[in-house]
Design a protein around this motif. Structure first.
Motif, PDB file in Angstrom:
ATOM      1  N   MET A 196       2.283   2.479  -3.470  1.00 12.47           N
ATOM      2  CA  MET A 196       1.388   3.126  -4.426  1.00 12.47           C
ATOM      3  C   MET A 196       1.461   4.635  -4.269  1.00 12.47           C
ATOM      4  SD  MET A 196      -1.967   0.848  -4.232  1.00 12.47           S
ATOM      5  CE  MET A 196      -2.160  -0.444  -5.391  1.00 12.47           C
ATOM      6  N   PRO A 197       1.601   5.344  -5.364  1.00 19.06           N
ATOM      7  CA  PRO A 197       1.627   6.808  -5.257  1.00 19.06           C
ATOM      8  C   PRO A 197       0.229   7.341  -4.937  1.00 19.06           C
ATOM      9  CG  PRO A 197       1.660   6.154  -7.544  1.00 19.06           C
ATOM     10  CD  PRO A 197       1.757   4.888  -6.730  1.00 19.06           C
ATOM     11  N   GLU A 198       0.215   8.443  -4.222  1.00 17.70           N
ATOM     12  CA  GLU A 198      -1.070   9.068  -3.934  1.00 17.70           C
ATOM     13  C   GLU A 198      -1.584   9.737  -5.197  1.00 17.70           C
ATOM     14  OE1 GLU A 198      -1.293  11.642  -0.592  1.00 17.70           O
ATOM     15  OE2 GLU A 198      -0.050  10.339   0.644  1.00 17.70           O
ATOM     16  N   GLN A 199      -2.849   9.588  -5.446  1.00 15.84           N
ATOM     17  CA  GLN A 199      -3.443  10.201  -6.621  1.00 15.84           C
ATOM     18  C   GLN A 199      -4.133  11.496  -6.218  1.00 15.84           C
ATOM     19  OE1 GLN A 199      -6.022   7.338  -8.375  1.00 15.84           O
ATOM     20  NE2 GLN A 199      -4.338   6.115  -9.147  1.00 15.84           N
ATOM     21  N   PRO A 200      -3.887  12.552  -6.968  1.00 21.78           N
ATOM     22  CA  PRO A 200      -4.549  13.815  -6.626  1.00 21.78           C
ATOM     23  C   PRO A 200      -6.043  13.738  -6.913  1.00 21.78           C
ATOM     24  CG  PRO A 200      -3.355  14.023  -8.684  1.00 21.78           C
ATOM     25  CD  PRO A 200      -3.033  12.676  -8.127  1.00 21.78           C
ATOM     26  N   THR A 201      -6.794  14.562  -6.223  1.00 22.78           N
ATOM     27  CA  THR A 201      -8.228  14.619  -6.478  1.00 22.78           C
ATOM     28  C   THR A 201      -8.466  15.303  -7.819  1.00 22.78           C
ATOM     29  OG1 THR A 201      -8.469  16.757  -5.410  1.00 22.78           O
ATOM     30  CG2 THR A 201      -8.719  14.794  -4.018  1.00 22.78           C
ATOM     31  N   PHE A 202      -9.699  15.255  -8.270  1.00 26.05           N
ATOM     32  CA  PHE A 202     -10.044  15.868  -9.550  1.00 26.05           C
ATOM     33  C   PHE A 202      -9.767  17.369  -9.525  1.00 26.05           C
ATOM     34  CE2 PHE A 202     -13.206  17.917 -12.313  1.00 26.05           C
ATOM     35  CZ  PHE A 202     -12.839  17.348 -13.517  1.00 26.05           C
ATOM     36  N   GLU A 209      -7.598  19.024  -7.612  1.00 24.41           N
ATOM     37  CA  GLU A 209      -6.154  19.285  -7.603  1.00 24.41           C
ATOM     38  C   GLU A 209      -5.565  19.120  -8.998  1.00 24.41           C
ATOM     39  OE1 GLU A 209      -5.157  17.747  -3.065  1.00 24.41           O
ATOM     40  OE2 GLU A 209      -4.967  16.384  -4.764  1.00 24.41           O
ATOM     41  N   SER A 210      -6.026  18.117  -9.733  1.00 25.25           N
ATOM     42  CA  SER A 210      -5.543  17.916 -11.101  1.00 25.25           C
ATOM     43  C   SER A 210      -5.938  19.090 -11.984  1.00 25.25           C
ATOM     44  CB  SER A 210      -6.121  16.632 -11.681  1.00 25.25           C
ATOM     45  OG  SER A 210      -5.735  15.528 -10.936  1.00 25.25           O
ATOM     46  N   ARG A 243       0.824  -1.204   0.000  1.00 26.74           N
ATOM     47  CA  ARG A 243       0.000   0.000   0.000  1.00 26.74           C
ATOM     48  C   ARG A 243       0.861   1.259   0.000  1.00 26.74           C
ATOM     49  NH1 ARG A 243      -4.017  -0.921   4.147  1.00 26.74           N
ATOM     50  NH2 ARG A 243      -2.135  -1.143   5.320  1.00 26.74           N
ATOM     51  N   LYS A 294      -3.651  22.047 -11.186  1.00 28.90           N
ATOM     52  CA  LYS A 294      -2.315  21.849 -11.743  1.00 28.90           C
ATOM     53  C   LYS A 294      -2.321  22.117 -13.248  1.00 28.90           C
ATOM     54  CE  LYS A 294       1.426  18.510 -12.204  1.00 28.90           C
ATOM     55  NZ  LYS A 294       1.756  18.975 -13.519  1.00 28.90           N
TER      56      LYS A 294
END
Length: 102
Positions: free
Chosen positions: A72-78, A80-81, A69, A84
């Motif tokens: 696994m890289p943390e995925q940004p929320t929608f 945050e994306s 666990r 960016k």
């Protein structure tokens, strides 16, 4: 698992048909669903997919060893994306957008 074993020959034939252009993908998707209910072949493909997911899920929720666990890289929320992307596009305006999102 029993559905996968009984439908294995059909599953192999279906998997190869779009490659050999014998059947269109649209027709295959219609074969998987009969009047709103999954057909036997569709259920077999769903069961086959669950076989691959099981080891991943078990490793992910393992309470003793959490190394899988943590890898696994943390995925940004929608949102945050989206921010960016706005900063990357509007670099001349110092990352600010002067019009509302559409």
């Amino acid at each position: 698992m029993k559905k996968v074993i009984t439908n294995w020959r059909d599953m192999l034939r279906v998997a190869g048909s779009p490659v050999t252009n014998q059947v269109r993908v649209y027709d295959l998707l219609r074969m998987f669903d009969l009047k709103g209910h999954p057909a036997s072949l569709g259920q077999a493909f769903a069961a086959y997919e669950r076989i691959a997911k099981t080891p991943h899920l078990l490793a992910f929720v393992d309470p003793v060893d959490d190394t899988y666990r943590r890898q696994m890289p943390e995925q940004p929320t929608f949102q945050e994306s989206r921010h960016k992307l706005a900063r990357d596009i509007c670099h001349g305006k110092k990352g600010t957008i002067h019009q509302p999102y559409r």
